[in-house]
Design a protein around this motif. Structure first.
Motif, PDB file in Angstrom:
ATOM      1  N   ILE A 144      11.471  -2.798   0.980  1.00 15.77           N
ATOM      2  CA  ILE A 144      10.547  -3.154   2.059  1.00 15.77           C
ATOM      3  C   ILE A 144      10.460  -4.671   2.237  1.00 15.77           C
ATOM      4  O   ILE A 144       9.546  -5.171   2.889  1.00 15.77           O
ATOM      5  CB  ILE A 144       9.160  -2.517   1.852  1.00 15.77           C
ATOM      6  CG1 ILE A 144       8.564  -2.901   0.496  1.00 15.77           C
ATOM      7  CG2 ILE A 144       9.250  -1.013   1.953  1.00 15.77           C
ATOM      8  CD1 ILE A 144       7.127  -2.410   0.345  1.00 15.77           C
ATOM      9  N   ILE A 195       0.884  -1.167   0.000  1.00 17.33           N
ATOM     10  CA  ILE A 195       0.000   0.000   0.000  1.00 17.33           C
ATOM     11  C   ILE A 195       0.918   1.212   0.000  1.00 17.33           C
ATOM     12  O   ILE A 195       1.906   1.258   0.722  1.00 17.33           O
ATOM     13  CB  ILE A 195      -0.991  -0.027   1.177  1.00 17.33           C
ATOM     14  CG1 ILE A 195      -0.289  -0.358   2.493  1.00 17.33           C
ATOM     15  CG2 ILE A 195      -2.101  -1.016   0.896  1.00 17.33           C
ATOM     16  CD1 ILE A 195      -1.186  -0.200   3.705  1.00 17.33           C
ATOM     17  N   ALA A 199       8.998  -4.096  -3.562  1.00 18.36           N
ATOM     18  CA  ALA A 199      10.362  -3.787  -3.996  1.00 18.36           C
ATOM     19  C   ALA A 199      11.331  -4.110  -2.859  1.00 18.36           C
ATOM     20  O   ALA A 199      10.929  -4.290  -1.709  1.00 18.36           O
ATOM     21  CB  ALA A 199      10.481  -2.324  -4.391  1.00 18.36           C
ATOM     22  N   HIS A 238       5.606   7.922  -9.413  1.00 17.30           N
ATOM     23  CA  HIS A 238       6.413   7.822 -10.631  1.00 17.30           C
ATOM     24  C   HIS A 238       6.399   6.403 -11.188  1.00 17.30           C
ATOM     25  O   HIS A 238       5.742   5.524 -10.621  1.00 17.30           O
ATOM     26  CB  HIS A 238       7.843   8.314 -10.357  1.00 17.30           C
ATOM     27  CG  HIS A 238       8.500   7.658  -9.189  1.00 17.30           C
ATOM     28  ND1 HIS A 238       8.790   6.321  -9.149  1.00 17.30           N
ATOM     29  CD2 HIS A 238       8.909   8.151  -7.990  1.00 17.30           C
ATOM     30  CE1 HIS A 238       9.357   6.019  -8.000  1.00 17.30           C
ATOM     31  NE2 HIS A 238       9.435   7.119  -7.260  1.00 17.30           N
ATOM     32  N   ALA A 257       0.285  -1.053   8.650  1.00 16.08           N
ATOM     33  CA  ALA A 257       0.268  -1.220   7.186  1.00 16.08           C
ATOM     34  C   ALA A 257       0.236  -2.690   6.771  1.00 16.08           C
ATOM     35  O   ALA A 257      -0.555  -3.090   5.915  1.00 16.08           O
ATOM     36  CB  ALA A 257       1.483  -0.526   6.582  1.00 16.08           C
ATOM     37  N   HIS A 305      11.161  -7.385  -6.104  1.00 15.42           N
ATOM     38  CA  HIS A 305      11.800  -6.847  -7.308  1.00 15.42           C
ATOM     39  C   HIS A 305      12.725  -5.695  -6.952  1.00 15.42           C
ATOM     40  O   HIS A 305      12.694  -5.172  -5.837  1.00 15.42           O
ATOM     41  CB  HIS A 305      10.762  -6.422  -8.351  1.00 15.42           C
ATOM     42  CG  HIS A 305       9.858  -5.312  -7.886  1.00 15.42           C
ATOM     43  ND1 HIS A 305      10.226  -4.002  -7.883  1.00 15.42           N
ATOM     44  CD2 HIS A 305       8.590  -5.338  -7.392  1.00 15.42           C
ATOM     45  CE1 HIS A 305       9.236  -3.263  -7.423  1.00 15.42           C
ATOM     46  NE2 HIS A 305       8.234  -4.056  -7.104  1.00 15.42           N
ATOM     47  N   GLY A 306      13.543  -5.315  -7.937  1.00 15.93           N
ATOM     48  CA  GLY A 306      14.486  -4.223  -7.700  1.00 15.93           C
ATOM     49  C   GLY A 306      13.828  -2.889  -8.001  1.00 15.93           C
ATOM     50  O   GLY A 306      12.613  -2.784  -8.152  1.00 15.93           O
ATOM     51  N   TYR A 307      14.655  -1.888  -8.071  1.00 18.86           N
ATOM     52  CA  TYR A 307      14.172  -0.538  -8.385  1.00 18.86           C
ATOM     53  C   TYR A 307      14.252  -0.253  -9.871  1.00 18.86           C
ATOM     54  O   TYR A 307      15.120  -0.794 -10.564  1.00 18.86           O
ATOM     55  CB  TYR A 307      15.072   0.485  -7.708  1.00 18.86           C
ATOM     56  CG  TYR A 307      14.653   0.838  -6.307  1.00 18.86           C
ATOM     57  CD1 TYR A 307      13.321   0.970  -5.986  1.00 18.86           C
ATOM     58  CD2 TYR A 307      15.611   1.079  -5.337  1.00 18.86           C
ATOM     59  CE1 TYR A 307      12.940   1.319  -4.702  1.00 18.86           C
ATOM     60  CE2 TYR A 307      15.233   1.428  -4.053  1.00 18.86           C
ATOM     61  CZ  TYR A 307      13.892   1.540  -3.747  1.00 18.86           C
ATOM     62  OH  TYR A 307      13.528   1.886  -2.497  1.00 18.86           O
ATOM     63  N   ILE A 308      13.387   0.631 -10.319  1.00 17.90           N
ATOM     64  CA  ILE A 308      13.617   1.235 -11.636  1.00 17.90           C
ATOM     65  C   ILE A 308      14.433   2.487 -11.336  1.00 17.90           C
ATOM     66  O   ILE A 308      13.963   3.384 -10.621  1.00 17.90           O
ATOM     67  CB  ILE A 308      12.304   1.644 -12.327  1.00 17.90           C
ATOM     68  CG1 ILE A 308      11.409   0.431 -12.562  1.00 17.90           C
ATOM     69  CG2 ILE A 308      12.623   2.359 -13.635  1.00 17.90           C
ATOM     70  CD1 ILE A 308      10.163   0.735 -13.369  1.00 17.90           C
ATOM     71  N   GLY A 312       8.433   4.132 -11.017  1.00 19.16           N
ATOM     72  CA  GLY A 312       8.915   3.136 -10.054  1.00 19.16           C
ATOM     73  C   GLY A 312       7.735   2.583  -9.265  1.00 19.16           C
ATOM     74  O   GLY A 312       7.582   1.374  -9.098  1.00 19.16           O
ATOM     75  N   HIS A 313       6.866   3.491  -8.796  1.00 22.36           N
ATOM     76  CA  HIS A 313       5.668   3.048  -8.075  1.00 22.36           C
ATOM     77  C   HIS A 313       4.798   2.197  -8.987  1.00 22.36           C
ATOM     78  O   HIS A 313       4.148   1.252  -8.556  1.00 22.36           O
ATOM     79  CB  HIS A 313       4.835   4.250  -7.613  1.00 22.36           C
ATOM     80  CG  HIS A 313       5.521   5.097  -6.603  1.00 22.36           C
ATOM     81  ND1 HIS A 313       5.892   6.385  -6.857  1.00 22.36           N
ATOM     82  CD2 HIS A 313       5.905   4.828  -5.336  1.00 22.36           C
ATOM     83  CE1 HIS A 313       6.470   6.888  -5.777  1.00 22.36           C
ATOM     84  NE2 HIS A 313       6.501   5.961  -4.842  1.00 22.36           N
TER      85      HIS A 313
HETATM   86  O1  ME8 Z   1       7.029   1.408   1.132  1.00 21.13           O
HETATM   87  N1  ME8 Z   1      11.369   1.244  -8.556  1.00 21.13           N
HETATM   88  O2  ME8 Z   1       5.286   2.624   0.334  1.00 21.13           O
HETATM   89  P1  ME8 Z   1       6.009   3.418  -0.863  1.00 21.13           P
HETATM   90  C1  ME8 Z   1      10.617   0.197  -8.178  1.00 21.13           C
HETATM   91  N2  ME8 Z   1       3.881   2.232   2.477  1.00 21.13           N
HETATM   92  N3  ME8 Z   1       9.793   0.222  -7.134  1.00 21.13           N
HETATM   93  C2  ME8 Z   1       9.706   1.365  -6.423  1.00 21.13           C
HETATM   94  C3  ME8 Z   1      10.450   2.507  -6.763  1.00 21.13           C
HETATM   95  C4  ME8 Z   1      11.318   2.411  -7.884  1.00 21.13           C
HETATM   96  N4  ME8 Z   1      12.057   3.437  -8.307  1.00 21.13           N
HETATM   97  N5  ME8 Z   1      10.143   3.482  -5.875  1.00 21.13           N
HETATM   98  C5  ME8 Z   1       9.241   2.954  -5.022  1.00 21.13           C
HETATM   99  C6  ME8 Z   1       5.890   1.814   1.187  1.00 21.13           C
HETATM  100  N6  ME8 Z   1       8.984   1.693  -5.344  1.00 21.13           N
HETATM  101  C7  ME8 Z   1       4.983   1.344   2.315  1.00 21.13           C
HETATM  102  C8  ME8 Z   1       4.528  -0.047   1.996  1.00 21.13           C
HETATM  103  S1  ME8 Z   1       3.161  -2.262   2.492  1.00 21.13           S
HETATM  104  C9  ME8 Z   1       2.455  -2.967   3.821  1.00 21.13           C
HETATM  105  C10 ME8 Z   1       3.654  -0.691   3.026  1.00 21.13           C
HETATM  106  C11 ME8 Z   1       8.114   0.747  -4.632  1.00 21.13           C
HETATM  107  O3  ME8 Z   1       4.949   4.253  -1.468  1.00 21.13           O
HETATM  108  C12 ME8 Z   1       8.513   0.580  -3.157  1.00 21.13           C
HETATM  109  O4  ME8 Z   1       9.665  -0.022  -2.960  1.00 21.13           O
HETATM  110  O5  ME8 Z   1       7.236   4.069  -0.397  1.00 21.13           O
HETATM  111  C13 ME8 Z   1       7.349  -0.153  -2.618  1.00 21.13           C
HETATM  112  O6  ME8 Z   1       7.431  -1.527  -2.915  1.00 21.13           O
HETATM  113  C14 ME8 Z   1       6.254   0.546  -3.371  1.00 21.13           C
HETATM  114  O7  ME8 Z   1       6.822   1.235  -4.479  1.00 21.13           O
HETATM  115  C15 ME8 Z   1       5.541   1.442  -2.437  1.00 21.13           C
HETATM  116  O8  ME8 Z   1       6.466   2.294  -1.841  1.00 21.13           O
END
Ligand code: ME8
Length: 646
Positions: A264, A13, A261, A21, A231, A290-293, A23-24
């Protein structure tokens, strides 16, 4: 009774983020593709996403924006819903941690944990990172004593707090990580065991008293639930666990896939299973990490200005092209690098040239040679068997990858068949067959084989590109029965006298130069992204004489090893053009020792020697912060060791 196979998949969440972006987008689009695939297979799918809306950070942001926290999160939750709608994410349920029913369940979860003896009151003394809302122990901080996740300052925090007995689950968690395939890919599980379980799991502080935006603990109202417990609970409260809002828990729990990602992972691989163990609930089947973009190798960050806005890309290239691009580029488990060039070239090569062209050429030939409707005559020929075999074995191969949450190889598999079909056109040369009336049956077979291959490929691509693939299927005259999942591993399903319908170009070819110029103007890192740094630089000027006091020199790394008793330190033996020296550096998180041997680096030669974890360090190597990553400053191989840097 509904006896369809149940399938439950979740995204994290999301935190209220003013500008989500790409990534999200990745996690949610990946889950959407899997959910759509499972629905196509006939499963009863529950696809959950939502927003994570409590915590100190949100309370602070709302204050800055001069609104109440609720007003602040309401607006942002809407932003996420709009984004998911825009990119065709078809979730089944959207949970907000501020929803009443969720809060009610969280209170009950805390009470159960307390009653079962897994919560105890104590005093928290430690380091707290406000941006990450995470507590860290001294040993977990980075080499500069900052937050190991975001590398920002942490603050000392002491307050009365409840603790969750995570340490009590150490053995069971180790078993989960080493003896099951819960965490995927497997190497991530090893990372967790080595970094967290082996050094000894510590109990987690799970309540705060210094702010008020969160769920109040029912048995001690001055305490607010820790955001991560709040969460993580969403995955079960959204099904109706300990609340009257839904009644899906018995059908859908345990989850089939949690996708997250890497940042977390530890919450989902340690705290979450331990919470479920404490609550006596079954564990989820898979945690796909998964990794990051990254953007040109650097983590996307609002302050650098390199966040890639999905709306900007979607408007220009279509949402499906963006979905395809991010899913195709992300290798399983590790990072993927976004660059404008890679995206434009990927759209051109896979979608415009290979897929789009295959559909338009085939449909155009069927119109040109048969007025759009294939005749019944058939004549099998060379190359047919190979194409059919590939097309028929495609669905099982894609299914296997989907079950492993490996979306990039699934797409590669489909595109391999698309390329094979394009090659089949060259091999069979329909334009030559068309010149000879005696070859009509052969020509009809060739076009039929192509159309049926397109049927299978486009239908398997539906979960990935849900707005363009129906158009492709319409052009080749495929009906509802033709795209049924059970028909995708059969060849020859399209009607014998299928009628095609010419349509718009699915994916127009992009002019690389024009597009790159355009993209650079809208999403390349902006100079003012570094504004904060610039201001700081101006406020902290030094004279050239002071700079000259620092002696910088080049050296070559001759040997390197980890420092025993430290997770962060590497010990480097340098050829500094003189008698050699040893430097200890806090870069173990970013480099393996063997990666450094042979590198020419820059070091501070006149720094007072220091002892780090019992090892003498005679100087400091220079490195660069690249988002979350750290890279050593290296120099050309031709520069002699020991040269002065000025
Ligand atoms: O972590 N590339 O929320 P979040 C790939 N609220 N994935 C990415 C990224 C990128 N550049 N940037 C962000 C949280 N993410 C918590 C989660 S779950 C019980 C609570 C991914 O909004 C990030 O790693 O910061 C995560 O998996 C998701 O977007 C949400 O990140």
């Amino acid at each position: 009774m509904n006896d369809k196979k149940k399938f439950y998949i979740t995204t994290p969440i999301y935190y209220p983020s003013a500008s989500p972006h790409i990534g999200h987008l990745y996690t949610t689009v990946a889950c959407d593709a899997i959910a759509r695939f499972k629905r196509m297979q006939g499963c009863d799918v529950m696809f959950l996403t939502g927003t994570d809306e409590h915590g100190q950070k949100i309370e602070q942001k709302a204050k800055e924006a001069n609104v109440t926290p609720k007003q602040y999160v309401d607006e942002i939750a809407e932003k996420f819903r709009r984004l998911w709608k825009y990119v065709n994410v078809d979730y089944d349920r959207f949970i907000r941690t501020t929803d009443d029913y969720h809060e009610e369940s969280v209170k009950k979860i805390y009470k159960t944990l307390l009653d079962k003896g897994y919560l105890y009151k104590s005093e928290y003394k430690g380091k707290y990172c406000t941006p990450c809302e995470s507590f860290w122990t001294e040993s977990q901080l980075d080499s500069e004593g900052k937050c190991p996740e975001c590398h920002r300052d942490v603050k000392e925090a002491t307050e009365e707090a409840y603790f969750f007995k995570l340490s009590a689950f150490s053995e069971r968690l180790e078993k989960l990580l080493t003896e099951t395939d819960y965490v995927q890919p497997e190497w991530r599980a090893k990372e967790l065991v080595n970094n967290f379980i082996k050094p000894g799991l510590e109990d987690v502080c799970v309540s705060r008293t210094s702010f008020s935006w969160g769920v109040r603990l029912p048995f001690d109202e001055k305490h607010i639930a820790y955001v991560w417990i709040d969460a993580l609970s969403n995955y079960i409260t959204a099904l109706g666990y300990e609340n009257g809002k839904y009644d899906d828990f018995k059908d859908f729990w345990p989850a089939d896939v949690h996708m997250v990602a890497k940042d977390i992972m530890r919450f989902h691989a340690l705290i979450w299973p331990a919470m479920l163990m404490a609550l006596d609930l079954p564990l989820p089947k898979k945690l796909s990490v998964h990794g990051y973009i990254n953007f040109n190798g650097i983590k996307m960050s609002k302050s650098i200005g390199n966040v890639v806005d999905p709306f900007v890309l979607g408007e220009r290239y279509g949402v499906d092209a963006i979905r395809y691009h991010i899913l195709r580029e992300m290798p399983f488990g590790s990072d993927s690098d976004y660059s404008n060039e890679i995206m434009i070239n990927r759209i051109n090569s896979d979608l415009a040239n290979d897929l789009g062209n295959l559909v338009s050429r085939t449909v155009a030939m069927a119109v040109k040679y048969f007025d759009g409707t294939l005749p019944s005559e058939r004549e099998e020929g060379e190359f047919d068997a190979d194409l059919k075999a590939m097309a028929e074995s495609l669905a099982p191969a894609v299914e296997k990858y989907i079950d492993e949450t490996k979306l990039s190889p699934a797409l590669t598999e489909i595109m391999t068949v698309v390329s094979r079909a394009n090659k089949y056109i060259d091999e069979t040369a329909p334009w030559i067959l068309a010149k000879d009336p005696a070859k009509t049956a052969r020509l009809a077979s060739v076009l039929y084989n192509l159309l049926d291959t397109i049927r299978i490929c486009s239908a398997l691509l539906l979960p990935f590109m849900p707005s363009m693939m129906p158009k492709a299927l319409e052009q080749i005259g495929a009906g509802e029965n033709d795209v049924k999942y059970e028909n995708l591993s059969k060849f020859g399903v399209l009607s014998e006298n299928v009628t095609v319908k010419k349509g718009d170009v699915l994916f127009p070819r992009l002019d690389v130069e024009t597009e790159i110029e355009y993209l650079n103007s809208v999403i390349a890192p902006k100079k003012d992204g570094y504004k904060e740094d610039e201001d700081l630089d101006k406020a902290n000027v030094i004279s050239i004489d002071r700079f000259a006091e620092v002696k910088l020199r080049t050296a070559e790394v001759k040997a390197c090893e980890k420092v025993a008793k430290s997770k962060k330190l590497l010990k480097l033996q340098l050829d500094d053009g003189r008698s050699g020296r040893q430097i200890v550096s806090g870069i173990a998180q970013w480099y393996k020792p063997e990666e450094l041997v042979g590198k020419k680096i820059v070091f501070v030669a006149n720094l007072a020697p220091a002892k780090l974890c019992g090892e003498v360090s005679e100087g400091m190597v220079l490195s660069c912060d690249c988002g979350d990553d750290v890279r050593l400053l290296t120099v050309d191989n031709e520069v002699p060791n020991g040269s002065t840097v000025r």
